[in-house]
Design an enzyme around this catalytic site. Structure first.
Site, PDB file in Angstrom:
ATOM      1  N   GLY A 111      -3.130  -1.935  -2.644  1.00 54.17           N
ATOM      2  CA  GLY A 111      -2.080  -1.753  -3.662  1.00 54.17           C
ATOM      3  C   GLY A 111      -1.247  -3.015  -3.784  1.00 54.17           C
ATOM      4  O   GLY A 111      -0.055  -2.970  -4.089  1.00 54.17           O
ATOM      5  N   GLY A 140       0.934  -4.274  -7.101  1.00 54.19           N
ATOM      6  CA  GLY A 140       2.093  -3.528  -7.591  1.00 54.19           C
ATOM      7  C   GLY A 140       3.406  -4.265  -7.376  1.00 54.19           C
ATOM      8  O   GLY A 140       3.441  -5.421  -6.932  1.00 54.19           O
ATOM      9  N   ASP A 155      -6.603  -4.136  -4.616  1.00 47.90           N
ATOM     10  CA  ASP A 155      -6.039  -3.169  -5.572  1.00 47.90           C
ATOM     11  C   ASP A 155      -7.193  -2.694  -6.451  1.00 47.90           C
ATOM     12  O   ASP A 155      -8.319  -3.211  -6.333  1.00 47.90           O
ATOM     13  CB  ASP A 155      -4.945  -3.869  -6.428  1.00 47.90           C
ATOM     14  CG  ASP A 155      -3.931  -2.885  -7.014  1.00 47.90           C
ATOM     15  OD1 ASP A 155      -4.321  -2.069  -7.862  1.00 47.90           O
ATOM     16  OD2 ASP A 155      -2.748  -2.934  -6.613  1.00 47.90           O
ATOM     17  N   ILE A 156      -6.895  -1.738  -7.360  1.00 51.96           N
ATOM     18  CA  ILE A 156      -7.939  -1.354  -8.322  1.00 51.96           C
ATOM     19  C   ILE A 156      -7.891  -2.243  -9.562  1.00 51.96           C
ATOM     20  O   ILE A 156      -8.784  -2.207 -10.382  1.00 51.96           O
ATOM     21  CB  ILE A 156      -7.851   0.142  -8.747  1.00 51.96           C
ATOM     22  CG1 ILE A 156      -6.404   0.535  -9.028  1.00 51.96           C
ATOM     23  CG2 ILE A 156      -8.488   1.045  -7.711  1.00 51.96           C
ATOM     24  CD1 ILE A 156      -6.252   1.914  -9.621  1.00 51.96           C
ATOM     25  N   TYR A 213       5.872  13.925  -5.765  1.00 51.62           N
ATOM     26  CA  TYR A 213       5.930  12.652  -5.038  1.00 51.62           C
ATOM     27  C   TYR A 213       6.682  12.834  -3.715  1.00 51.62           C
ATOM     28  O   TYR A 213       6.208  12.425  -2.649  1.00 51.62           O
ATOM     29  CB  TYR A 213       6.643  11.631  -5.928  1.00 51.62           C
ATOM     30  CG  TYR A 213       6.925  10.283  -5.313  1.00 51.62           C
ATOM     31  CD1 TYR A 213       5.904   9.393  -5.017  1.00 51.62           C
ATOM     32  CD2 TYR A 213       8.242   9.879  -5.060  1.00 51.62           C
ATOM     33  CE1 TYR A 213       6.180   8.142  -4.481  1.00 51.62           C
ATOM     34  CE2 TYR A 213       8.526   8.627  -4.538  1.00 51.62           C
ATOM     35  CZ  TYR A 213       7.488   7.768  -4.242  1.00 51.62           C
ATOM     36  OH  TYR A 213       7.768   6.525  -3.725  1.00 51.62           O
ATOM     37  N   LYS A 238       5.357  12.471   0.126  1.00 53.88           N
ATOM     38  CA  LYS A 238       5.936  11.531   1.098  1.00 53.88           C
ATOM     39  C   LYS A 238       6.404  12.283   2.346  1.00 53.88           C
ATOM     40  O   LYS A 238       6.229  11.800   3.462  1.00 53.88           O
ATOM     41  CB  LYS A 238       7.100  10.756   0.477  1.00 53.88           C
ATOM     42  CG  LYS A 238       6.671   9.746  -0.595  1.00 53.88           C
ATOM     43  CD  LYS A 238       5.857   8.606  -0.005  1.00 53.88           C
ATOM     44  CE  LYS A 238       5.570   7.513  -1.013  1.00 53.88           C
ATOM     45  NZ  LYS A 238       4.632   6.513  -0.501  1.00 53.88           N
ATOM     46  N   ILE A 262      13.705   0.066  -5.446  1.00 56.95           N
ATOM     47  CA  ILE A 262      13.554  -1.377  -5.204  1.00 56.95           C
ATOM     48  C   ILE A 262      13.675  -2.145  -6.522  1.00 56.95           C
ATOM     49  O   ILE A 262      12.979  -1.831  -7.499  1.00 56.95           O
ATOM     50  CB  ILE A 262      12.191  -1.679  -4.534  1.00 56.95           C
ATOM     51  CG1 ILE A 262      11.999  -0.837  -3.266  1.00 56.95           C
ATOM     52  CG2 ILE A 262      12.068  -3.170  -4.238  1.00 56.95           C
ATOM     53  CD1 ILE A 262      13.016  -1.039  -2.173  1.00 56.95           C
TER      54      ILE A 262
HETATM   55  P1  NAD Z   1       3.467   0.236  -7.894  1.00 56.31           P
HETATM   56  O1  NAD Z   1       3.106   1.419  -8.710  1.00 56.31           O
HETATM   57  O2  NAD Z   1       4.193  -0.894  -8.522  1.00 56.31           O
HETATM   58  O3  NAD Z   1       2.175  -0.349  -7.173  1.00 56.31           O
HETATM   59  C1  NAD Z   1       1.175   0.458  -6.645  1.00 56.31           C
HETATM   60  C2  NAD Z   1      -0.126  -0.302  -6.735  1.00 56.31           C
HETATM   61  O4  NAD Z   1      -1.151   0.570  -6.250  1.00 56.31           O
HETATM   62  C3  NAD Z   1      -0.516  -0.682  -8.168  1.00 56.31           C
HETATM   63  O5  NAD Z   1      -0.812  -2.055  -8.254  1.00 56.31           O
HETATM   64  C4  NAD Z   1      -1.741   0.175  -8.460  1.00 56.31           C
HETATM   65  O6  NAD Z   1      -2.723  -0.489  -9.250  1.00 56.31           O
HETATM   66  C5  NAD Z   1      -2.285   0.396  -7.059  1.00 56.31           C
HETATM   67  N1  NAD Z   1      -3.126   1.581  -7.013  1.00 56.31           N
HETATM   68  C6  NAD Z   1      -2.998   2.747  -7.690  1.00 56.31           C
HETATM   69  N2  NAD Z   1      -4.015   3.562  -7.387  1.00 56.31           N
HETATM   70  C7  NAD Z   1      -4.783   2.898  -6.498  1.00 56.31           C
HETATM   71  C8  NAD Z   1      -5.989   3.214  -5.812  1.00 56.31           C
HETATM   72  N3  NAD Z   1      -6.610   4.398  -5.990  1.00 56.31           N
HETATM   73  N4  NAD Z   1      -6.499   2.303  -4.967  1.00 56.31           N
HETATM   74  C9  NAD Z   1      -5.905   1.092  -4.776  1.00 56.31           C
HETATM   75  N5  NAD Z   1      -4.776   0.732  -5.415  1.00 56.31           N
HETATM   76  C10 NAD Z   1      -4.231   1.635  -6.259  1.00 56.31           C
HETATM   77  O7  NAD Z   1       4.302   0.785  -6.624  1.00 56.31           O
HETATM   78  P2  NAD Z   1       5.362   0.015  -5.744  1.00 56.31           P
HETATM   79  O8  NAD Z   1       6.680   0.187  -6.384  1.00 56.31           O
HETATM   80  O9  NAD Z   1       4.876  -1.344  -5.417  1.00 56.31           O
HETATM   81  O10 NAD Z   1       5.357   0.946  -4.451  1.00 56.31           O
HETATM   82  C11 NAD Z   1       4.618   0.638  -3.276  1.00 56.31           C
HETATM   83  C12 NAD Z   1       4.860   1.737  -2.262  1.00 56.31           C
HETATM   84  O11 NAD Z   1       6.272   1.834  -1.984  1.00 56.31           O
HETATM   85  C13 NAD Z   1       4.438   3.139  -2.712  1.00 56.31           C
HETATM   86  O12 NAD Z   1       3.965   3.875  -1.609  1.00 56.31           O
HETATM   87  C14 NAD Z   1       5.742   3.751  -3.192  1.00 56.31           C
HETATM   88  O13 NAD Z   1       5.696   5.146  -3.092  1.00 56.31           O
HETATM   89  C15 NAD Z   1       6.725   3.154  -2.215  1.00 56.31           C
HETATM   90  N6  NAD Z   1       8.097   3.157  -2.742  1.00 56.31           N
HETATM   91  C16 NAD Z   1       8.438   2.365  -3.799  1.00 56.31           C
HETATM   92  C17 NAD Z   1       9.750   2.377  -4.280  1.00 56.31           C
HETATM   93  C18 NAD Z   1      10.179   1.516  -5.430  1.00 56.31           C
HETATM   94  O14 NAD Z   1      11.340   1.592  -5.852  1.00 56.31           O
HETATM   95  N7  NAD Z   1       9.327   0.674  -5.967  1.00 56.31           N
HETATM   96  C19 NAD Z   1      10.708   3.212  -3.679  1.00 56.31           C
HETATM   97  C20 NAD Z   1      10.309   4.032  -2.627  1.00 56.31           C
HETATM   98  C21 NAD Z   1       9.014   3.976  -2.141  1.00 56.31           C
END
Ligand code: NAD
Length: 317
Positions: free
Chosen positions: A9, A12, A35-36, A143, A147, A173
């Site tokens: 991932g 992201g 990533d995908i 979600y 978690k 974030i």
């Molecule tokens: P994001 O959605 O920006 O990135 C997630 C990435 O995962 C994407 O690039 C997507 O292409 C990839 N993805 C989706 N399905 C996939 C699969 N089957 N295989 C491989 N990759 C896949 O999310 P983020 O904001 O970067 O969050 C990262 C982690 O942090 C997550 O677990 C999220 O729950 C957690 N989180 C984020 C926030 C926030 O504010 N951003 C807050 C709390 C927790």
């Protein structure tokens, strides 16, 4: 043994900056991004990239062997707002990807796992101010349920199988390099883009929706700190509360007006309001501060300066 890191991932919002920072620290070839879909240009040019679907155990195993991976950071997930639209897909991805990685560690094929949890583990019955580490948790989003369940499994794998898994409950974030992925706190990123592009923003949360937030640099710092801490310092194996700042849409707007005097905000709450209403307003993260020396550095004032400066440079490119 040499550290070799796999980030799943990595394209992201958080994965992009985590990969760049880990490459800066460990060298580009010690950090495999996956990533995908491809990430932005900066990520793709910074070191090795592999396509991995986090649901595909065999593919992850293959890459673990290929690069002799020791540590996995599992950043792939479906976030809160998107998860409410596709509840079964969110559950599938968020749970099965975690089992895949935990089972690799259980089998002794990798040494350490980072898996992020979220403030979404809390729900409407949780105390809202200064939410403690251990408190009522009745999440009301798919979600949040995924978690909370993930946290239970992490602790279970640590207790039963001695899996070295470490986790943080990230707040919302805020960052500017990669776009946010469909969370409820995304407004606090969009507002800076729209302030620069249109001089105005229509918020999908009400003006007084106070939520816990953190600038990306602090989030990356916390992630690296918890992973670098000696195992005995990590006393919580479900997930640590983590806090930076808390603010409302109106407070961000007031801060933006200090830089863009003509900025205007309007409020038009949508389905994300009820998600925001179910979450804490502020978080007690004293355990993270005690156990592995967590300290945040960036407040709303500093973050606003950084966001406006970096985004205006990005828009000039
Ligand atoms: P994001 O959605 O920006 O990135 C997630 C990435 O995962 C994407 O690039 C997507 O292409 C990839 N993805 C989706 N399905 C996939 C699969 N089957 N295989 C491989 N990759 C896949 O999310 P983020 O904001 O970067 O969050 C990262 C982690 O942090 C997550 O677990 C999220 O729950 C957690 N989180 C984020 C926030 C926030 O504010 N951003 C807050 C709390 C927790």
């Amino acid at each position: 043994m040499q550290k070799s890191i796999l980030i799943i991932g990595a394209s992201g919002q958080i994965g992009t900056e985590l990969t760049l920072k880990l490459r800066e620290i460990n060298g580009k070839n010690a950090v495999i991004a996956s990533d995908i879909h491809e990430g932005n240009e900066e990520l793709m040019q910074s070191g090795p990239f592999e396509f991995i679907n986090a649901m595909d155990f065999e593919r992850i195993l293959n890459i673990v062997h290929k690069y002799r991976i020791t540590d996995i950071y599992l950043m792939a997930a479906m976030l809160s707002a998107t998860g409410e639209k596709f509840p079964e897909k969110a559950w599938d991805l968020n749970m099965n990807s975690l089992f895949n990685v935990l089972n690799l560690a259980k089998a002794g094929l990798i040494k350490k796992v980072f898996w992020p949890s979220s403030i979404a583990v809390f729900g409407p019955t949780t105390p809202k101010e200064n939410t403690p580490q251990n408190t009522i948790m009745e999440p009301s989003t798919v979600y949040g349920i995924s978690k909370q369940t993930g946290e239970r499994w992490c602790e279970y794998y640590f207790n039963k199988f001695n899996v070295d898994v470490r986790s943080i409950r990230y707040p919302g974030i805020i960052s500017w390099k990669a776009n946010p992925g469909g969370g409820t706190t995304d407004y606090a990123i969009e507002i800076y883009h729209k302030a620069l592009l249109n001089g105005a923003y229509n918020s999908f949360l009400t003006k007084d929706s106070k939520l816990p937030m953190m600038y990306i640099d602090d989030a990356i710092d916390a992630t690296i700190k918890i992973m670098d801490a000696p195992p005995e310092a990590i006393k919580i194996r479900s997930s640590y509360n983590l806090a930076g700042m808390s603010f409302t849409p109106e407070e961000v707007s007031t801060e933006i007006i200090k830089h863009i005097a003509t900025f205007k905000i309007s409020y038009n709450p949508d389905f994300r309001q009820s998600i925001a209403d179910s979450w804490p307003k502020s978080i007690d993260d004293s355990k993270a501060r005690e156990d592995w020396n967590w300290k945040h550095k960036i407040d709303l004032e500093k973050m606003t300066k950084l966001m406006l400066k970096n985004l205006s440079l990005k828009y000039q490119e």
